[in-house]
Design a protein around this motif. Sequence first.
Motif, PDB file in Angstrom:
ATOM      1  N   ASP A   1      -2.545 -41.227  32.501  1.00  0.00           N
ATOM      2  CA  ASP A   1      -2.301 -40.971  31.080  1.00  0.00           C
ATOM      3  C   ASP A   1      -0.844 -41.172  30.702  1.00  0.00           C
ATOM      4  O   ASP A   1      -0.507 -41.250  29.514  1.00  0.00           O
ATOM      5  CB  ASP A   1      -2.743 -39.554  30.723  1.00  0.00           C
ATOM      6  N   THR A   2       0.045 -41.298  31.692  1.00  0.00           N
ATOM      7  CA  THR A   2       1.470 -41.502  31.412  1.00  0.00           C
ATOM      8  C   THR A   2       1.858 -42.974  31.405  1.00  0.00           C
ATOM      9  O   THR A   2       3.027 -43.296  31.164  1.00  0.00           O
ATOM     10  CB  THR A   2       2.312 -40.765  32.467  1.00  0.00           C
ATOM     11  N   LEU A   3       0.891 -43.900  31.669  1.00  0.00           N
ATOM     12  CA  LEU A   3       1.193 -45.319  31.763  1.00  0.00           C
ATOM     13  C   LEU A   3       0.276 -46.111  30.841  1.00  0.00           C
ATOM     14  O   LEU A   3      -0.789 -45.626  30.418  1.00  0.00           O
ATOM     15  CB  LEU A   3       1.020 -45.809  33.213  1.00  0.00           C
ATOM     16  N   ASP A   4       0.681 -47.357  30.561  1.00  0.00           N
ATOM     17  CA  ASP A   4      -0.197 -48.220  29.765  1.00  0.00           C
ATOM     18  C   ASP A   4      -1.231 -48.882  30.664  1.00  0.00           C
ATOM     19  O   ASP A   4      -1.121 -48.878  31.898  1.00  0.00           O
ATOM     20  CB  ASP A   4       0.624 -49.283  29.009  1.00  0.00           C
ATOM     21  N   ASP A   5      -2.260 -49.482  30.037  1.00  0.00           N
ATOM     22  CA  ASP A   5      -3.395 -50.032  30.784  1.00  0.00           C
ATOM     23  C   ASP A   5      -2.982 -51.168  31.710  1.00  0.00           C
ATOM     24  O   ASP A   5      -3.507 -51.297  32.825  1.00  0.00           O
ATOM     25  CB  ASP A   5      -4.462 -50.521  29.805  1.00  0.00           C
TER      26      ASP A   5
ATOM     27  N   VAL B   1      -2.999 -40.352  44.617  1.00  0.00           N
ATOM     28  CA  VAL B   1      -1.684 -40.994  44.625  1.00  0.00           C
ATOM     29  C   VAL B   1      -1.117 -40.936  43.213  1.00  0.00           C
ATOM     30  O   VAL B   1      -1.795 -41.309  42.244  1.00  0.00           O
ATOM     31  CB  VAL B   1      -1.784 -42.459  45.108  1.00  0.00           C
ATOM     32  N   ASP B   2       0.114 -40.457  43.101  1.00  0.00           N
ATOM     33  CA  ASP B   2       0.770 -40.338  41.797  1.00  0.00           C
ATOM     34  C   ASP B   2       1.138 -41.727  41.284  1.00  0.00           C
ATOM     35  O   ASP B   2       1.858 -42.485  41.950  1.00  0.00           O
ATOM     36  CB  ASP B   2       2.020 -39.469  41.934  1.00  0.00           C
ATOM     37  N   ALA B   3       0.656 -42.059  40.096  1.00  0.00           N
ATOM     38  CA  ALA B   3       0.959 -43.367  39.507  1.00  0.00           C
ATOM     39  C   ALA B   3       2.418 -43.520  39.153  1.00  0.00           C
ATOM     40  O   ALA B   3       2.903 -44.645  38.944  1.00  0.00           O
ATOM     41  CB  ALA B   3       0.093 -43.588  38.263  1.00  0.00           C
ATOM     42  N   ASN B   4       3.171 -42.430  39.096  1.00  0.00           N
ATOM     43  CA  ASN B   4       4.589 -42.483  38.741  1.00  0.00           C
ATOM     44  C   ASN B   4       5.500 -42.666  39.955  1.00  0.00           C
ATOM     45  O   ASN B   4       6.727 -42.724  39.799  1.00  0.00           O
ATOM     46  CB  ASN B   4       4.997 -41.214  37.986  1.00  0.00           C
ATOM     47  N   ASP B   5       4.916 -42.738  41.173  1.00  0.00           N
ATOM     48  CA  ASP B   5       5.737 -42.976  42.358  1.00  0.00           C
ATOM     49  C   ASP B   5       6.335 -44.382  42.317  1.00  0.00           C
ATOM     50  O   ASP B   5       5.743 -45.310  41.744  1.00  0.00           O
ATOM     51  CB  ASP B   5       4.891 -42.813  43.624  1.00  0.00           C
TER      52      ASP B   5
ATOM     53  N   LEU C   1      -7.400 -42.316  37.437  1.00  0.00           N
ATOM     54  CA  LEU C   1      -7.736 -40.911  37.186  1.00  0.00           C
ATOM     55  C   LEU C   1      -6.610 -40.212  36.445  1.00  0.00           C
ATOM     56  O   LEU C   1      -5.430 -40.527  36.651  1.00  0.00           O
ATOM     57  CB  LEU C   1      -8.002 -40.201  38.519  1.00  0.00           C
ATOM     58  N   SER C   2      -6.997 -39.284  35.597  1.00  0.00           N
ATOM     59  CA  SER C   2      -6.042 -38.365  34.990  1.00  0.00           C
ATOM     60  C   SER C   2      -6.661 -36.977  35.038  1.00  0.00           C
ATOM     61  O   SER C   2      -7.569 -36.668  34.263  1.00  0.00           O
ATOM     62  CB  SER C   2      -5.716 -38.754  33.549  1.00  0.00           C
ATOM     63  N   GLY C   3      -6.166 -36.168  35.968  1.00  0.00           N
ATOM     64  CA  GLY C   3      -6.699 -34.819  36.082  1.00  0.00           C
ATOM     65  C   GLY C   3      -6.397 -33.978  34.868  1.00  0.00           C
ATOM     66  O   GLY C   3      -7.190 -33.108  34.493  1.00  0.00           O
ATOM     67  N   ALA C   4      -5.256 -34.219  34.224  1.00  0.00           N
ATOM     68  CA  ALA C   4      -4.875 -33.431  33.058  1.00  0.00           C
ATOM     69  C   ALA C   4      -5.702 -33.808  31.834  1.00  0.00           C
ATOM     70  O   ALA C   4      -6.165 -32.939  31.084  1.00  0.00           O
ATOM     71  CB  ALA C   4      -3.388 -33.619  32.765  1.00  0.00           C
ATOM     72  N   ALA C   5      -5.918 -35.105  31.617  1.00  0.00           N
ATOM     73  CA  ALA C   5      -6.659 -35.567  30.443  1.00  0.00           C
ATOM     74  C   ALA C   5      -8.160 -35.661  30.689  1.00  0.00           C
ATOM     75  O   ALA C   5      -8.939 -35.799  29.731  1.00  0.00           O
ATOM     76  CB  ALA C   5      -6.129 -36.935  29.998  1.00  0.00           C
ATOM     77  N   GLY C   6      -8.593 -35.611  31.927  1.00  0.00           N
ATOM     78  CA  GLY C   6     -10.014 -35.699  32.237  1.00  0.00           C
ATOM     79  C   GLY C   6     -10.530 -37.114  32.384  1.00  0.00           C
ATOM     80  O   GLY C   6     -11.735 -37.316  32.578  1.00  0.00           O
ATOM     81  N   THR C   7      -9.645 -38.105  32.311  1.00  0.00           N
ATOM     82  CA  THR C   7     -10.062 -39.499  32.432  1.00  0.00           C
ATOM     83  C   THR C   7     -10.473 -39.802  33.876  1.00  0.00           C
ATOM     84  O   THR C   7      -9.710 -39.544  34.812  1.00  0.00           O
ATOM     85  CB  THR C   7      -8.925 -40.442  32.013  1.00  0.00           C
ATOM     86  N   GLY C   8     -11.649 -40.368  34.064  1.00  0.00           N
ATOM     87  CA  GLY C   8     -12.121 -40.762  35.387  1.00  0.00           C
ATOM     88  C   GLY C   8     -12.610 -39.623  36.255  1.00  0.00           C
ATOM     89  O   GLY C   8     -13.003 -39.860  37.404  1.00  0.00           O
ATOM     90  N   VAL C   9     -12.629 -38.400  35.732  1.00  0.00           N
ATOM     91  CA  VAL C   9     -13.041 -37.253  36.549  1.00  0.00           C
ATOM     92  C   VAL C   9     -14.506 -37.369  36.949  1.00  0.00           C
ATOM     93  O   VAL C   9     -14.871 -37.162  38.113  1.00  0.00           O
ATOM     94  CB  VAL C   9     -12.772 -35.936  35.797  1.00  0.00           C
ATOM     95  N   ASP C  10     -15.374 -37.702  35.982  1.00  0.00           N
ATOM     96  CA  ASP C  10     -16.799 -37.835  36.309  1.00  0.00           C
ATOM     97  C   ASP C  10     -17.037 -38.944  37.336  1.00  0.00           C
ATOM     98  O   ASP C  10     -17.922 -38.829  38.197  1.00  0.00           O
ATOM     99  CB  ASP C  10     -17.600 -38.125  35.033  1.00  0.00           C
ATOM    100  N   TRP C  11     -16.268 -40.010  37.230  1.00  0.00           N
ATOM    101  CA  TRP C  11     -16.390 -41.116  38.192  1.00  0.00           C
ATOM    102  C   TRP C  11     -16.069 -40.622  39.607  1.00  0.00           C
ATOM    103  O   TRP C  11     -16.797 -40.907  40.566  1.00  0.00           O
ATOM    104  CB  TRP C  11     -15.442 -42.242  37.762  1.00  0.00           C
ATOM    105  N   VAL C  12     -14.983 -39.869  39.715  1.00  0.00           N
ATOM    106  CA  VAL C  12     -14.592 -39.332  41.029  1.00  0.00           C
ATOM    107  C   VAL C  12     -15.647 -38.370  41.555  1.00  0.00           C
ATOM    108  O   VAL C  12     -16.025 -38.423  42.737  1.00  0.00           O
ATOM    109  CB  VAL C  12     -13.223 -38.631  40.924  1.00  0.00           C
ATOM    110  N   LEU C  13     -16.165 -37.490  40.694  1.00  0.00           N
ATOM    111  CA  LEU C  13     -17.174 -36.528  41.141  1.00  0.00           C
ATOM    112  C   LEU C  13     -18.456 -37.238  41.574  1.00  0.00           C
ATOM    113  O   LEU C  13     -19.114 -36.809  42.529  1.00  0.00           O
ATOM    114  CB  LEU C  13     -17.464 -35.522  40.026  1.00  0.00           C
ATOM    115  N   ASP C  14     -18.820 -38.319  40.880  1.00  0.00           N
ATOM    116  CA  ASP C  14     -19.986 -39.091  41.302  1.00  0.00           C
ATOM    117  C   ASP C  14     -19.790 -39.663  42.704  1.00  0.00           C
ATOM    118  O   ASP C  14     -20.708 -39.636  43.542  1.00  0.00           O
ATOM    119  CB  ASP C  14     -20.251 -40.230  40.307  1.00  0.00           C
ATOM    120  N   LYS C  15     -18.595 -40.180  42.958  1.00  0.00           N
ATOM    121  CA  LYS C  15     -18.301 -40.748  44.271  1.00  0.00           C
ATOM    122  C   LYS C  15     -18.318 -39.652  45.351  1.00  0.00           C
ATOM    123  O   LYS C  15     -18.785 -39.882  46.477  1.00  0.00           O
ATOM    124  CB  LYS C  15     -16.939 -41.441  44.245  1.00  0.00           C
ATOM    125  N   LEU C  16     -17.802 -38.470  45.016  1.00  0.00           N
ATOM    126  CA  LEU C  16     -17.811 -37.375  45.984  1.00  0.00           C
ATOM    127  C   LEU C  16     -19.240 -36.947  46.303  1.00  0.00           C
ATOM    128  O   LEU C  16     -19.582 -36.718  47.473  1.00  0.00           O
ATOM    129  CB  LEU C  16     -17.008 -36.194  45.441  1.00  0.00           C
TER     130      LEU C  16
END
Length: 349
Positions: free
Chosen positions: A283-287, A245-249, A308-323
Amino acid sequence: MHFLDQAKIFVRSGAGGPGAVSFRREKFIEYGGPDGGNGGKGGDIIFEAVAGLNTLIDFRYTQHFRAPRGQGGSGSNRTGAGGDDLVIKVPIGTQILADDDERTLLADLTKEGERIVFLRGGDGGRGNASYKTSTNRAPRQHGTGWPYEEAWVWLRLKLLADAGLVGLPNAGKSTFINQVTNAQAKVGAYAFTTTRPQLGVVRHKQREFVVADIPGLIEGAAEGAGIGDRFLGHIERCRVLLHLVDANDEDVAESYRIVRDELENYGAGLTDKQVIVALNKIDTLDDELVAALSAELEEASGAEVIPLSGAAGTGVDWVLDKLLEAIGPEASKVSDDDEGEDAIEWSPV
């Protein structure tokens, strides 16, 4: 190479060859009798699933497949040569459907090297030698050979993947699959950048699994809006879905609901699959805003939401662990020489 996931083809097996009518002619041999041989068997139509193919594009240019017929028998009791089988190679995951209103499933090739005899060639006709009896010493009848079988069928490809990516257009699916796999999906700042399914292999924690990215869904996709839902068949075999889901929606909960409604309208058990929900492009929003949107999305989905940020790599390992957790352990591979723990040790005695 163009992607094509369905094609209509015509297949015909080979007819059996006719038996021969012949009589033995040899000097000084009286009453030679019949010696006509049988006809040869016609070739079969065989479908084989092979690795290295992920599209049915070849069947756009060749739609007719005919196996050769058997050769006729001849004298001296010689049987005619059989027709060669025609092997049609298709990608793994190809389904063979009848050309009827219901598209009845006839075969499903899901394993590498799997082969099925789809249409059997006709048997050869009997030669006149086989008709000889004590009261019919010189028969002149023979078999003409059994006829061929033919059919129009649909080939439909459903890609084999462990995990599938779903979401609205521009949810960041292509960026994510490019980040975690060797795929080179097109990325652009406009809707429907992805126009065909993409496959990529993820290598994570000494494991490998396949991820499928399909074109984005919009409201009304089941009725044909946008690209429609025709590519949803490629995630029917997935064990788990990753919903981005896009956080900018404007309304992340509504974005989630739209996609879920389209999956429900499509059916095929997609809504029953395990789903991992991720809020992408953080990565486009504040915490503080990320936390608020995650809570809103978690309430709408009833599941844990991974920032998650696919572009910056944030949370990618977390998602892959869940998968990996959802996909489960790899199937144990048993070699030809190993028949399992209960195998009896060989002994010469």
